[in-house]
Write a protein that holds these residues in place. Structure first.
Motif, PDB file in Angstrom:
ATOM      1  N   CYS A  95       0.823  -1.203   0.000  1.00 36.06           N
ATOM      2  CA  CYS A  95       0.000   0.000   0.000  1.00 36.06           C
ATOM      3  C   CYS A  95       0.863   1.263   0.000  1.00 36.06           C
ATOM      4  N   MET A  96       1.903   1.282   0.835  1.00 36.48           N
ATOM      5  CA  MET A  96       2.782   2.454   0.893  1.00 36.48           C
ATOM      6  C   MET A  96       3.520   2.644  -0.433  1.00 36.48           C
ATOM      7  N   ALA A  97       3.956   1.524  -1.036  1.00 33.22           N
ATOM      8  CA  ALA A  97       4.652   1.616  -2.317  1.00 33.22           C
ATOM      9  C   ALA A  97       3.727   2.130  -3.415  1.00 33.22           C
ATOM     10  N   PRO A 146      -3.018  14.230  10.533  1.00 33.18           N
ATOM     11  CA  PRO A 146      -3.373  13.904  11.909  1.00 33.18           C
ATOM     12  C   PRO A 146      -2.964  12.517  12.388  1.00 33.18           C
ATOM     13  N   GLY A 147      -2.049  11.881  11.677  1.00 33.36           N
ATOM     14  CA  GLY A 147      -1.667  10.535  12.063  1.00 33.36           C
ATOM     15  C   GLY A 147      -1.200  10.416  13.493  1.00 33.36           C
ATOM     16  N   VAL A 148      -0.550  11.478  13.993  1.00 30.89           N
ATOM     17  CA  VAL A 148      -0.054  11.444  15.367  1.00 30.89           C
ATOM     18  C   VAL A 148      -1.182  11.196  16.369  1.00 30.89           C
ATOM     19  N   SER A 155       4.494   9.996   8.142  1.00 34.01           N
ATOM     20  CA  SER A 155       5.855  10.073   7.601  1.00 34.01           C
ATOM     21  C   SER A 155       5.880  10.217   6.087  1.00 34.01           C
ATOM     22  N   THR A 156       5.028   9.479   5.381  1.00 32.37           N
ATOM     23  CA  THR A 156       5.026   9.627   3.921  1.00 32.37           C
ATOM     24  C   THR A 156       4.350  10.923   3.471  1.00 32.37           C
ATOM     25  N   ALA A 160       5.879  14.993   0.843  1.00 29.56           N
ATOM     26  CA  ALA A 160       5.289  16.022  -0.023  1.00 29.56           C
ATOM     27  C   ALA A 160       5.114  17.334   0.720  1.00 29.56           C
ATOM     28  N   LEU A 161       4.657  17.243   1.971  1.00 35.70           N
ATOM     29  CA  LEU A 161       4.395  18.457   2.746  1.00 35.70           C
ATOM     30  C   LEU A 161       5.665  19.278   2.932  1.00 35.70           C
TER      31      LEU A 161
END
Length: 272
Positions: A95-97, A146-148, A155-156, A160-161
């Motif tokens: 999924c990340m890839a 908002p992952g935190v 992280s991914t 971009a950010l």
């Protein structure tokens, strides 16, 4: 495949439309807040590949149906794979890839991409906005990484950010996970323009059509050169950009454009 089976297939998660030389890609899973599921990522990948090979497309608008632009990864889909023998590791990697490949496809697309954002763009959805070349937001749109808040640092999306806004605003978004209003997103450089709610698509189309009215060869060279020089030391950046300027000067459209400017007439682009 029979017509009955085809009728039972779900509609595509990404719709392809357009107007003239502007292609429009619309995320169309409003019930899931246009989450970037594997199916959504695969559809985006296929559409971007088709656009990259289409010389008739000179700009792209990326929009979404429903109250959210995109809420990021499909957390229900990810959670379901925790039951896999490996605890979901293989699916998580896949999924990340896939997501990284789509983001790089947007960045590497020959044509500029303009995001039209209404509602929320969070986590990987915010990443997608940050990856686009330009972004227009309705004034009620909000952005967040908002992952935190759920123990999963973005992280991914940070890749971009951190390339779209300065370090400290990026880290504030990543560390606090708070919603950023559209005007604040414009102030920090995450979006280019803020318009009244409901008008983001029209404003994005206006920008895309203006881009499409320029020489395609110049715009494509320019986007490629801009992205390449960002990661280079200053002397190397000038060397790379200078080489592209020479390549551009040798193009037919540069001769036409310069001649038109000197002759005080409108250029006629041949896009080569």
């Amino acid at each position: 495949m029979s017509a009955a089976l085809q009728a039972n297939e779900p509609p595509p998660p990404v719709l392809r439309g357009g107007e003239g030389a502007v292609a429009v890609l619309t995320l169309d899973r409003p019930a899931s807040r246009n989450s970037l599921s594997r199916a959504m990522l695969a559809a985006l990948s296929n559409e971007l590949a088709a656009i990259a090979a289409d010389d008739g497309v000179r700009a792209v608008v990326l929009a979404a149906n429903g109250p959210a632009f995109s809420a990021g990864h499909d957390l229900k889909e990810l959670t379901a794979h925790r039951a896999d023998p490996d605890g979901g590791e293989a699916f998580f990697r896949e999924c990340m890839a896939a997501c990284a490949a789509v983001m790089q496809a947007v960045a590497g697309l020959p044509q500029p991409v303009v995001a039209a954002v209404e509602g929320i763009a969070t986590a990987a959805g915010c990443q997608l906005v940050a990856t686009c070349d330009l972004a227009v937001a309705g004034d009620t749109a909000k952005f967040a990484t908002p992952g935190v808040d759920i123990g999963l640092f973005c992280s991914t999306p940070a890749v971009a950010l951190s390339r779209a806004v300065a370090r400290k605003p990026a880290m504030e978004m990543l560390l606090l996970g708070e919603m950023v209003p559209a005007e604040e997103a414009r102030r920090i450089g995450l979006v280019n323009r803020v318009v009244p709610a409901g008008q983001a698509f029209a404003a994005a189309m206006d920008l895309a059509q203006r881009i499409a009215s320029r020489s395609a060869v110049a715009v494509r060279m320019g986007k490629r050169a801009f992205n390449r020089q960002l990661g280079l030391p200053l002397p190397d950046a000038y060397e790379a950009a200078g080489a592209v300027m020479v390549e551009n000067l040798l193009a037919e459209d540069a001769a036409e454009g310069i001649g038109a400017f000197i002759g005080k007439r409108q250029p006629v682009w041949r896009h080569r």
